[in-house]
Design an enzyme around this catalytic site. Sequence first.
Site, PDB file in Angstrom:
ATOM      1  N   SER A 188       0.832  -1.273   0.195  1.00 18.36           N
ATOM      2  CA  SER A 188      -0.045   0.139  -0.005  1.00 18.36           C
ATOM      3  C   SER A 188       0.942   1.352   0.117  1.00 18.36           C
ATOM      4  CB  SER A 188      -0.805  -0.060   1.243  1.00 18.36           C
ATOM      5  OG  SER A 188      -0.265   0.002   2.354  1.00 18.36           O
ATOM      6  N   HIS A 216      -6.085  -4.531  -1.001  1.00 21.06           N
ATOM      7  CA  HIS A 216      -5.990  -3.202  -2.011  1.00 21.06           C
ATOM      8  C   HIS A 216      -6.149  -3.600  -3.438  1.00 21.06           C
ATOM      9  CE1 HIS A 216      -5.024   0.274   0.473  1.00 21.06           C
ATOM     10  NE2 HIS A 216      -4.323  -0.263   1.276  1.00 21.06           N
ATOM     11  N   LYS A 247     -12.627  -1.202   1.715  1.00 18.54           N
ATOM     12  CA  LYS A 247     -11.999  -0.306   0.754  1.00 18.54           C
ATOM     13  C   LYS A 247     -12.843  -0.060  -0.624  1.00 18.54           C
ATOM     14  CE  LYS A 247      -7.405  -0.624   2.493  1.00 18.54           C
ATOM     15  NZ  LYS A 247      -7.027  -1.460   3.276  1.00 18.54           N
TER      16      LYS A 247
HETATM   17  C1  PLP Z   1      -6.638  -2.094   4.800  1.00 13.41           C
HETATM   18  C2  PLP Z   1      -6.028  -3.224   5.053  1.00 13.41           C
HETATM   19  C3  PLP Z   1      -6.368  -4.236   6.019  1.00 13.41           C
HETATM   20  C4  PLP Z   1      -7.352  -3.928   7.111  1.00 13.41           C
HETATM   21  O1  PLP Z   1      -8.743  -3.897   6.491  1.00 13.41           O
HETATM   22  P1  PLP Z   1      -9.867  -3.682   7.389  1.00 13.41           P
HETATM   23  O2  PLP Z   1     -10.926  -4.223   7.082  1.00 13.41           O
HETATM   24  O3  PLP Z   1     -10.095  -2.225   7.488  1.00 13.41           O
HETATM   25  O4  PLP Z   1      -9.481  -3.920   8.958  1.00 13.41           O
HETATM   26  C5  PLP Z   1      -5.592  -5.363   6.141  1.00 13.41           C
HETATM   27  N1  PLP Z   1      -4.706  -5.726   5.160  1.00 13.41           N
HETATM   28  C6  PLP Z   1      -4.516  -4.779   3.990  1.00 13.41           C
HETATM   29  C7  PLP Z   1      -3.274  -5.403   3.006  1.00 13.41           C
HETATM   30  C8  PLP Z   1      -5.154  -3.714   4.071  1.00 13.41           C
HETATM   31  O5  PLP Z   1      -4.726  -2.927   3.140  1.00 13.41           O
END
Ligand code: PLP
Length: 396
Positions: A188, A216, A247
């Site tokens: 990310s 992502h 997301k």
């Molecule tokens: C955003 C993200 C998470 C966390 O996800 P949530 O559902 O907000 O807890 C976990 N792993 C990765 C790679 C992320 O980008």
Amino acid sequence: MHKECKQDFNHHFIRLNQEIQNQGLWKSEVLLQGPQDPVIRVGDQEWINFCANNYLGLSNHPEIISAAKKGLEDYGFGMSSVRFICGTQDQHKKLEQELAAFVGTEDAILYSSCFDANGGLFETLLTEEDAVVSDALNHASIIDGIRLSKARRFRYENRNMADLEAKLQEARNQESRFILIATDGVFSMDGTIAPLPEILDLAHRYGAQVMVDDSHAVGFYGPHGSGTPSAYGLHGKIDLITGTLGKALGGASGGYIAGPSEVIAYLRQRSRPYLFSNSLAPSITQASLMALTIIRNEPQRLETLCNSTAYMRKNLSSLGYHIPDSDHPIIPIMIGDAKKAVAISQFLAENRILAVAFSYPVVPQGKARIRLQVSAAHKTEHLERTLEIFKKAQAV
Ligand SMILES: *Cc1c(COP(=O)(O)O)cnc(C)c1O
């Protein structure tokens, strides 16, 4: 607690907070006076937003909101239960099946977040007889999830296949029963993609399993938006995939692990964040199902995101900004110096563009950057205005 003791305790945190501030690392929160969108309301101004994970523009989409309302009306506000007591609705099963089909596995299991999904994976599936080999830049939730497990831990340099092979060899030398390779699908901070074909190849040679956290990517990257494995033609070839509903898939909350049915069945019996945390709210279940429907029915969204991403990457590069090579809507604009990155981010803010600067310890020393995230909902005028301000920012 005695009064003095309590004061000592609170004072301790005053000092710690002060330290963070002195180091220039204090994170303040932008107050939005309205929904998440490509244009957000900050105070009495409208800003162009370039730092949400709202890749498909579904966070405030009318059909998603209607689906959530219908979820409320038909299935109620909350479940007041964990899944195995009385917290499973037909719609939870439906969402699990749709997610599994979407990412190419037999089954899937829902969690309150992907943080929880990663927190409930390693400890449940691996013991001290096993080993986990993890990319150094993996998400914090993978790191924490691995910490909870008793498996032997190995860490390989980000996307470095020679180092992965060395660590697999070490794991095998220690006679590990199972070896699990864990990687983010997309990193990310860099917007780069894990080399899944090479990882799978090494996994086959060393008898390892592969886990990909595709948070992502799910919903928008690869053919039909079904994630990084699909982008490499590896749909259905990854052992375990985790992801978030927070997301691209609507952006509220929720996460999942997708994998073989027997593994998912075992997780339902033993995974602690699943057993001991409340069931996903019906409005989120319904909205997430709608997100998958929209993705299926409106492929033009993926196309717009792809085109806007290419447009921004090309034009920012032409302006002379350094951007690591990728085609992902996360665009890190490498600045290097932390103070300069903050100054540019402030200049953008003065021009009502929200794009956050990241510096140490979130990224390595000397690798400060401004991270843009393109959304399918950004209009051409948003992209052009942002490029114009980036042109002016060269003088900062
Ligand atoms: C955003 C993200 C998470 C966390 O996800 P949530 O559902 O907000 O807890 C976990 N792993 C990765 C790679 C992320 O980008």
